[in-house]
Scaffold this motif. Structure first.
Motif, PDB file in Angstrom:
ATOM      1  N   TRP A 140       0.827  -1.218   0.000  1.00  0.00           N
ATOM      2  CA  TRP A 140       0.000   0.000   0.000  1.00  0.00           C
ATOM      3  C   TRP A 140       0.858   1.264   0.000  1.00  0.00           C
ATOM      4  N   ILE A 141       1.943   1.269   0.760  1.00  0.00           N
ATOM      5  CA  ILE A 141       2.807   2.452   0.804  1.00  0.00           C
ATOM      6  C   ILE A 141       3.490   2.666  -0.546  1.00  0.00           C
ATOM      7  N   SER A 142       3.965   1.575  -1.151  1.00  0.00           N
ATOM      8  CA  SER A 142       4.607   1.676  -2.459  1.00  0.00           C
ATOM      9  C   SER A 142       3.634   2.222  -3.497  1.00  0.00           C
ATOM     10  N   TRP A 143       2.416   1.674  -3.516  1.00  0.00           N
ATOM     11  CA  TRP A 143       1.405   2.131  -4.492  1.00  0.00           C
ATOM     12  C   TRP A 143       1.013   3.578  -4.223  1.00  0.00           C
ATOM     13  N   ALA A 144       0.801   3.918  -2.956  1.00  0.00           N
ATOM     14  CA  ALA A 144       0.361   5.272  -2.608  1.00  0.00           C
ATOM     15  C   ALA A 144       1.428   6.306  -2.962  1.00  0.00           C
ATOM     16  N   THR A 145       2.700   5.957  -2.775  1.00  0.00           N
ATOM     17  CA  THR A 145       3.780   6.894  -3.091  1.00  0.00           C
ATOM     18  C   THR A 145       3.848   7.163  -4.590  1.00  0.00           C
ATOM     19  N   GLN A 146       3.794   6.090  -5.383  1.00  0.00           N
ATOM     20  CA  GLN A 146       3.811   6.260  -6.839  1.00  0.00           C
ATOM     21  C   GLN A 146       2.595   7.036  -7.320  1.00  0.00           C
ATOM     22  N   THR A 147       1.442   6.747  -6.716  1.00  0.00           N
ATOM     23  CA  THR A 147       0.202   7.419  -7.102  1.00  0.00           C
ATOM     24  C   THR A 147       0.251   8.900  -6.736  1.00  0.00           C
ATOM     25  N   ALA A 148       0.853   9.216  -5.579  1.00  0.00           N
ATOM     26  CA  ALA A 148       0.943  10.615  -5.139  1.00  0.00           C
ATOM     27  C   ALA A 148       1.754  11.441  -6.132  1.00  0.00           C
ATOM     28  N   VAL A 149       2.837  10.860  -6.660  1.00  0.00           N
ATOM     29  CA  VAL A 149       3.648  11.564  -7.665  1.00  0.00           C
ATOM     30  C   VAL A 149       2.794  11.903  -8.883  1.00  0.00           C
ATOM     31  N   VAL A 150       2.019  10.926  -9.348  1.00  0.00           N
ATOM     32  CA  VAL A 150       1.190  11.113 -10.547  1.00  0.00           C
ATOM     33  C   VAL A 150       0.071  12.114 -10.283  1.00  0.00           C
ATOM     34  N   LEU A 151      -0.595  11.986  -9.138  1.00  0.00           N
ATOM     35  CA  LEU A 151      -1.712  12.887  -8.829  1.00  0.00           C
ATOM     36  C   LEU A 151      -1.241  14.333  -8.712  1.00  0.00           C
ATOM     37  N   LEU A 152      -0.102  14.537  -8.037  1.00  0.00           N
ATOM     38  CA  LEU A 152       0.391  15.899  -7.834  1.00  0.00           C
ATOM     39  C   LEU A 152       0.841  16.529  -9.157  1.00  0.00           C
ATOM     40  N   PHE A 153       1.798  15.903  -9.814  1.00  0.00           N
ATOM     41  CA  PHE A 153       2.372  16.506 -11.021  1.00  0.00           C
ATOM     42  C   PHE A 153       1.453  16.346 -12.234  1.00  0.00           C
ATOM     43  N   GLY A 154       0.664  15.276 -12.270  1.00  0.00           N
ATOM     44  CA  GLY A 154      -0.296  15.129 -13.358  1.00  0.00           C
ATOM     45  C   GLY A 154      -1.388  16.179 -13.278  1.00  0.00           C
ATOM     46  N   GLY A 155      -1.889  16.425 -12.065  1.00  0.00           N
ATOM     47  CA  GLY A 155      -2.918  17.450 -11.885  1.00  0.00           C
ATOM     48  C   GLY A 155      -2.396  18.837 -12.217  1.00  0.00           C
ATOM     49  N   LEU A 156      -1.179  19.141 -11.751  1.00  0.00           N
ATOM     50  CA  LEU A 156      -0.578  20.443 -12.066  1.00  0.00           C
ATOM     51  C   LEU A 156      -0.334  20.598 -13.568  1.00  0.00           C
ATOM     52  N   SER A 157       0.018  19.495 -14.227  1.00  0.00           N
ATOM     53  CA  SER A 157       0.281  19.547 -15.667  1.00  0.00           C
ATOM     54  C   SER A 157      -0.968  19.910 -16.457  1.00  0.00           C
TER      55      SER A 157
ATOM     56  N   ILE B 232      -3.310  21.716 -15.444  1.00  0.00           N
ATOM     57  CA  ILE B 232      -3.590  23.133 -15.205  1.00  0.00           C
ATOM     58  C   ILE B 232      -2.626  24.031 -15.969  1.00  0.00           C
ATOM     59  N   PHE B 233      -1.327  23.705 -15.904  1.00  0.00           N
ATOM     60  CA  PHE B 233      -0.311  24.620 -16.435  1.00  0.00           C
ATOM     61  C   PHE B 233      -0.021  24.456 -17.923  1.00  0.00           C
ATOM     62  N   LEU B 234      -0.364  23.320 -18.512  1.00  0.00           N
ATOM     63  CA  LEU B 234      -0.109  23.151 -19.949  1.00  0.00           C
ATOM     64  C   LEU B 234      -0.769  24.274 -20.775  1.00  0.00           C
ATOM     65  N   PRO B 235      -2.070  24.514 -20.604  1.00  0.00           N
ATOM     66  CA  PRO B 235      -2.689  25.606 -21.398  1.00  0.00           C
ATOM     67  C   PRO B 235      -2.226  26.992 -20.945  1.00  0.00           C
ATOM     68  N   LEU B 236      -1.916  27.160 -19.648  1.00  0.00           N
ATOM     69  CA  LEU B 236      -1.516  28.480 -19.160  1.00  0.00           C
ATOM     70  C   LEU B 236      -0.144  28.880 -19.699  1.00  0.00           C
ATOM     71  N   LEU B 237       0.808  27.936 -19.688  1.00  0.00           N
ATOM     72  CA  LEU B 237       2.162  28.242 -20.152  1.00  0.00           C
ATOM     73  C   LEU B 237       2.275  28.272 -21.667  1.00  0.00           C
ATOM     74  N   ASN B 238       1.250  27.760 -22.352  1.00  0.00           N
ATOM     75  CA  ASN B 238       1.255  27.762 -23.808  1.00  0.00           C
ATOM     76  C   ASN B 238       0.071  28.557 -24.358  1.00  0.00           C
ATOM     77  N   ASN B 239      -0.312  29.612 -23.631  1.00  0.00           N
ATOM     78  CA  ASN B 239      -1.544  30.329 -23.998  1.00  0.00           C
ATOM     79  C   ASN B 239      -1.457  31.002 -25.366  1.00  0.00           C
ATOM     80  N   ARG B 240      -0.250  31.280 -25.849  1.00  0.00           N
ATOM     81  CA  ARG B 240      -0.134  31.899 -27.179  1.00  0.00           C
ATOM     82  C   ARG B 240      -0.470  30.905 -28.284  1.00  0.00           C
ATOM     83  N   LYS B 241      -0.459  29.596 -27.962  1.00  0.00           N
ATOM     84  CA  LYS B 241      -0.828  28.595 -28.942  1.00  0.00           C
ATOM     85  C   LYS B 241      -2.276  28.137 -28.737  1.00  0.00           C
TER      86      LYS B 241
END
Length: 313
Positions: free
Chosen positions: A285-302, A304-313
């Motif tokens: 459970w700890i191994s799965w939760a740690t890997q999942t936390a990485v994806v949830l945090l950076f995937g969620g931020l991605s 959000i920020f993909l369209p914001l940082l590329n708004n000219r496109k």
């Protein structure tokens, strides 16, 4: 069905696992998770983050031979958004990665997707190498576990060969046909093939190989350091942890993001080799939760920020 059945299977396995255990066993499991050394969990989280960053950096080596330049930020966010998408729709992430790069970096979808297929082939070769090492370390025990679970590796091998044969036959039919839909498929296949061939045209092949080995080394390390967070697993032999890693690598694709299946599969391997049940399941459970936390945090931020940082496109 492909979206919801794996998800419901994962939820059912979690429910069944908790229901079939006694209140005392559930209390022991929860206490083992709470008492885990947070330092090693944080180390595992950081190793996972670096591995994804390296994967995004490696991607440029396959895009450059086709004449496409792309930013590391966009490649990293495309990778993380793709991992997050796989939690909702399994295997949709690879398509999303190619779409993201097509949208923000003007890389044709079929060529970007072709590079992703080549990348997966390279990863599969490394995984097969790890499986070979695991067999050398723990041959009798791993085969005994597979037999105990009624898993025949030869059946998997023959199924894989059958699928390869069907794909080759299908490609020959498409190549020879003059039917318009098949002609469109042929054009798509040409783009995919060009993307896949990029791995052969790379000027920096050794850099690509280095990152491939580096990524999987980090995958192993982020898994191995979890054992240090739990006292009962801290001195577990390398071969047993390697066997658990191999089984977990296959289990993660059984449901959306491995929910339900991954922790139980990893815990099941450790219990098979004599690790106490609460400690083995806590490891999973700890191994799965740690890997999942990485994806949830950076995937969620991605997302959000993909369209914001590329708004000219």
């Amino acid at each position: 069905m492909k979206i919801f059945i794996p998800l419901f299977l994962g939820i059912f396995l979690i429910w069944y696992s908790l229901k079939s255990s006694t209140p005392q066993e559930r209390e022991q499991l929860w206490q083992s998770i709470l008492d885990a050394n947070k330092f090693w969990i944080l180390v595992s989280f950081l190793l996972g983050t670096i591995s994804h960053f390296s994967r995004a950096y490696r991607w440029k080596y396959m895009l450059e031979p086709m004449g496409y330049k792309s930013s590391q930020a966009n490649r990293f966010m495309a990778v993380m958004a793709a991992y997050l998408a796989n939690f909702g729709i399994p295997r949709s992430g690879e398509v999303l990665r190619a779409v993201t790069l097509s949208t923000y970096e003007d890389v044709p979808f079929e060529k970007g997707f072709g590079t992703i297929i080549s990348e997966r082939v390279a990863d599969l070769l490394i995984l097969m190498l790890i499986i070979g090492v695991a067999l050398v370390f723990q041959t009798n025990e791993l085969l005994a576990y597979l037999q105990d679970q009624n898993i025949n590796p030869l059946n998997t091998f023959f199924i894989f060969l059958g699928l390869v044969g069907i794909i080759i036959l299908g490609l020959n039919i498409v190549r020879r046909s003059t039917w318009l839909p098949f002609q469109k498929l042929k054009n798509l296949a040409k783009g995919l093939l060009e993307g896949m061939k990029s791995i052969l045209k790379m000027k920096q092949k050794w850099a690509f190989i280095f990152h491939t080995v580096f990524i999987w080394t980090l995958y192993l390390l982020m898994f191995f350091v979890i054992q240090l967070s739990i006292p009962e697993t801290a001195n577990t032999p390398v071969g047993i942890i390697m066997a658990a890693f191999v089984v977990g690598s296959f289990a993660v694709s059984a449901t959306n993001g491995g929910i339900g299946v991954y922790p139980l599969a990893v815990g099941g391997v450790l219990m098979f080799f004599g690790i106490q049940e609460h400690a083995a399941e806590a490891f999973g459970w700890i191994s799965w939760a740690t890997q999942t936390a990485v994806v949830l945090l950076f995937g969620g931020l991605s997302f959000i920020f993909l369209p914001l940082l590329n708004n000219r496109k």
